[in-house]
Design an enzyme around this catalytic site. Structure first.
Site, PDB file in Angstrom:
ATOM      1  N   ARG A 150      79.059  52.860  17.725  1.00  0.00           N
ATOM      2  CA  ARG A 150      78.537  51.487  17.663  1.00  0.00           C
ATOM      3  C   ARG A 150      79.246  50.525  18.607  1.00  0.00           C
ATOM      4  O   ARG A 150      78.709  49.466  18.914  1.00  0.00           O
ATOM      5  CB  ARG A 150      78.518  50.992  16.219  1.00  0.00           C
ATOM      6  CG  ARG A 150      77.422  51.722  15.425  1.00  0.00           C
ATOM      7  CD  ARG A 150      77.414  51.345  14.012  1.00  0.00           C
ATOM      8  NE  ARG A 150      78.661  51.794  13.402  1.00  0.00           N
ATOM      9  CZ  ARG A 150      78.804  52.096  12.141  1.00  0.00           C
ATOM     10  NH1 ARG A 150      77.793  51.995  11.322  1.00  0.00           N
ATOM     11  NH2 ARG A 150      79.962  52.491  11.674  1.00  0.00           N
ATOM     12  N   GLU A 157      89.479  60.412   5.555  1.00  0.00           N
ATOM     13  CA  GLU A 157      89.646  60.732   4.136  1.00  0.00           C
ATOM     14  C   GLU A 157      89.168  62.148   3.804  1.00  0.00           C
ATOM     15  O   GLU A 157      89.554  62.721   2.813  1.00  0.00           O
ATOM     16  CB  GLU A 157      88.954  59.693   3.245  1.00  0.00           C
ATOM     17  CG  GLU A 157      87.476  59.495   3.494  1.00  0.00           C
ATOM     18  CD  GLU A 157      87.148  58.496   4.618  1.00  0.00           C
ATOM     19  OE1 GLU A 157      85.964  58.184   4.758  1.00  0.00           O
ATOM     20  OE2 GLU A 157      88.049  58.059   5.360  1.00  0.00           O
TER      21      GLU A 157
END
Length: 180
Positions: free
Chosen positions: A67, A104
């Site tokens: 992005r 994560e």
């Protein structure tokens, strides 16, 4: 004028609770991209900040996959600069330099072409959002490997509760909008 531009940008961000997993409030930039006035305002505000902060000392805008690619080229054009890509591993041809970071759920790697920058060139990194800061920190590390100078990191949105700004250490950071 700045307040009205910032309001345009803020109106272009919508929230989706429990996406992609329960407990996460996702900040979606899709409406901003769809509205030319909101998008133009975001580029104008970022460009004005960089002009005021760094004048003509910036050599390149560096965008993060993916992005950051939406905002970086327009920001670079607004400032009369070139644009440099940092991509996910395996997406760039030719010799590259890479750095990994922890997510994560595992690890990820970013790459930049070895000849993308010359030593000493001054850059600003742009992305749409700063969350935990892992991607932005890794991008800074990659640019240091090329001996470029990171003047600042910028984004449209900052999720302040995740303290990503702290991961950047001494590298200055600026965001247009901050959310808890």
């Amino acid at each position: 004028m700045v307040d009205s531009e910032l309001q345009l940008v803020a109106r272009g961000i919508r929230s989706f609770p429990d996406f992609p997993i329960p407990g996460v409030l996702f900040r979606d930039i899709s409406p901003l991209l769809k509205d030319p006035d909101s998008f133009r305002a975001s580029i104008s505000l970022l460009a004005n900040h960089l002009k005021k902060t760094h004048g003509d000392k910036i050599d390149y805008i560096v965008g993060l996959d993916s992005r950051g690619f939406l905002f970086g080229p327009s920001l670079a054009q607004e400032l009369g600069l070139g644009f440099v890509l940092i991509r996910k591993r395996g997406k760039l041809p030719g010799p590259t330099v890479s750095a990994s970071y922890t997510l994560e759920y595992g690890k990820a790697e970013l790459e930049i072409q070895k000849d993308a920058l010359e030593p000493g060139q001054k850059v600003v990194i742009v992305d749409d959002l700063l969350a935990t800061g892992g991607t932005m920190r890794t991008a800074c590390d990659l640019l240091v490997q090329l001996r470029a100078e990171v003047l600042e990191c910028v984004s449209l949105v900052e999720l302040t509760s995740l303290k990503g700004r702290e991961k950047l250490g001494a590298v200055p950071f600026f965001s247009l909008l901050q959310y808890e």
